[in-house]
Design a protein around this motif. Structure first.
Motif, PDB file in Angstrom:
ATOM      1  N   ARG A   1       0.849  -1.197   0.000  1.00  0.00           N
ATOM      2  CA  ARG A   1       0.000   0.000   0.000  1.00  0.00           C
ATOM      3  C   ARG A   1       0.883   1.245   0.000  1.00  0.00           C
ATOM      4  NH1 ARG A   1      -4.945  -1.862   1.319  1.00  0.00           N
ATOM      5  NH2 ARG A   1      -5.093  -3.724   2.576  1.00  0.00           N
ATOM      6  N   ALA A   2       0.422   2.244  -0.740  1.00  0.00           N
ATOM      7  CA  ALA A   2       1.045   3.560  -0.705  1.00  0.00           C
ATOM      8  C   ALA A   2      -0.077   4.582  -0.684  1.00  0.00           C
ATOM      9  CB  ALA A   2       1.938   3.766  -1.920  1.00  0.00           C
ATOM     10  N   SER A   3       0.133   5.639   0.080  1.00  0.00           N
ATOM     11  CA  SER A   3      -0.894   6.665   0.157  1.00  0.00           C
ATOM     12  C   SER A   3      -0.636   7.736  -0.894  1.00  0.00           C
ATOM     13  CB  SER A   3      -0.888   7.316   1.545  1.00  0.00           C
ATOM     14  OG  SER A   3      -1.816   8.374   1.595  1.00  0.00           O
ATOM     15  N   ASN A   4      -1.705   8.188  -1.534  1.00  0.00           N
ATOM     16  CA  ASN A   4      -1.550   9.325  -2.438  1.00  0.00           C
ATOM     17  C   ASN A   4      -1.997  10.611  -1.729  1.00  0.00           C
ATOM     18  OD1 ASN A   4      -4.279   8.840  -2.518  1.00  0.00           O
ATOM     19  ND2 ASN A   4      -4.395   8.524  -4.722  1.00  0.00           N
TER      20      ASN A   4
ATOM     21  N   SER B   1       3.832   7.619   3.259  1.00  0.00           N
ATOM     22  CA  SER B   1       3.330   6.335   3.746  1.00  0.00           C
ATOM     23  C   SER B   1       3.372   5.262   2.662  1.00  0.00           C
ATOM     24  CB  SER B   1       1.897   6.501   4.248  1.00  0.00           C
ATOM     25  OG  SER B   1       1.376   5.260   4.660  1.00  0.00           O
ATOM     26  N   ARG B   2       4.143   4.217   2.921  1.00  0.00           N
ATOM     27  CA  ARG B   2       4.177   3.038   2.052  1.00  0.00           C
ATOM     28  C   ARG B   2       4.558   1.833   2.901  1.00  0.00           C
ATOM     29  NH1 ARG B   2       6.889   6.780   0.102  1.00  0.00           N
ATOM     30  NH2 ARG B   2       6.070   6.683  -2.000  1.00  0.00           N
TER      31      ARG B   2
ATOM     32  N   LYS C   1       8.366  -1.307   5.589  1.00  0.00           N
ATOM     33  CA  LYS C   1       7.929   0.050   5.278  1.00  0.00           C
ATOM     34  C   LYS C   1       9.022   0.793   4.529  1.00  0.00           C
ATOM     35  CE  LYS C   1       4.849   0.322   9.204  1.00  0.00           C
ATOM     36  NZ  LYS C   1       4.319   1.130  10.274  1.00  0.00           N
TER      37      LYS C   1
ATOM     38  N   SER D   1      -2.501  -2.445 -10.123  1.00  0.00           N
ATOM     39  CA  SER D   1      -2.748  -1.675  -8.904  1.00  0.00           C
ATOM     40  C   SER D   1      -4.216  -1.283  -8.854  1.00  0.00           C
ATOM     41  CB  SER D   1      -1.854  -0.435  -8.859  1.00  0.00           C
ATOM     42  OG  SER D   1      -2.142   0.418  -9.932  1.00  0.00           O
TER      43      SER D   1
ATOM     44  N   GLY E   1      -7.045   1.262  -6.212  1.00  0.00           N
ATOM     45  CA  GLY E   1      -7.028   2.335  -5.240  1.00  0.00           C
ATOM     46  C   GLY E   1      -8.383   2.576  -4.632  1.00  0.00           C
TER      47      GLY E   1
ATOM     48  N   THR F   1      -5.588   5.505  -0.952  1.00  0.00           N
ATOM     49  CA  THR F   1      -4.576   4.451  -0.921  1.00  0.00           C
ATOM     50  C   THR F   1      -4.496   3.752  -2.268  1.00  0.00           C
ATOM     51  OG1 THR F   1      -4.986   4.046   1.423  1.00  0.00           O
ATOM     52  CG2 THR F   1      -3.872   2.308   0.221  1.00  0.00           C
TER      53      THR F   1
ATOM     54  N   PHE G   1      -2.974   0.296  -3.909  1.00  0.00           N
ATOM     55  CA  PHE G   1      -2.422  -0.961  -3.439  1.00  0.00           C
ATOM     56  C   PHE G   1      -2.271  -1.962  -4.571  1.00  0.00           C
ATOM     57  CE2 PHE G   1      -6.979  -1.308  -2.865  1.00  0.00           C
ATOM     58  CZ  PHE G   1      -7.272  -2.589  -3.309  1.00  0.00           C
TER      59      PHE G   1
END
Length: 160
Positions: A80-83, A88-89, A103, A121, A123, A127, A129
């Motif tokens: 997961r990575a936040s846009n 945050s990943r 992380k 991917s 989303g 997020t 993912f």
């Protein structure tokens, strides 16, 4: 009115076909398979000698003394990575009953390598993912040493 019902049915069937296709087993070979094995192996329950051999291959050394085939597996990987919070990943790697969370840079390496291997991917709510299951990568040191582009093959299932 009749066309609206057919259009809805056709749309539902197309969506079902896309969902089934995205859950179908996928393969990777050559440099992409080696990269996938290379980013997963450090967290897997492989013996130390096999982890060292995978790391050496991934670091560009094809003259590793290890001779047996190496199989890198993971039951599930979810990254997961936040846009929204761009710092945050994370990735959760599951090996049997053991789950490892990584992380930052290490998670980004796994996330990017999954994308390179064709894992789609998705989303939701800030997020992005990617996930896969049933990863199995086989590295053949003898073939890798030949420098012919072979010796690394993976199978996986995209999605949960």
């Amino acid at each position: 009115m009749r066309f609206a019902g057919l259009t809805t049915l056709a749309g539902a069937l197309a969506l079902a076909a896309v969902s089934a296709a995205s859950a179908a087993p996928a393969t990777a070979s050559g440099s992409v398979a080696l990269a996938l094995a290379g980013v997963v192996a450090p967290y897997s329950p492989l013996p130390a000698a096999e982890k060292a051999a995978v790391a050496a291959f991934f670091n560009g050394d094809s003259h590793v003394a290890y001779a047996k085939k190496i199989i890198v597996t993971a039951d599930k990987i979810v990254c997961r990575a936040s846009n929204v919070d761009i710092t945050s990943r994370s990735c959760q790697l599951t090996f049997g009953s053991h789950t490892r969370t990584v992380k930052g840079r290490q998670a980004n390496e796994i996330f990017a390598t999954e994308a390179l291997a064709g894992v789609p991917s998705d989303g939701a709510a800030g997020t992005i993912f990617e996930s896969l299951t049933k990863l199995s990568c086989t590295l053949d040191p003898k073939m890798i040493k030949e420098n012919g582009g072979g010796g690394a093959d993976c199978t996986l299932e995209p999605g949960n």
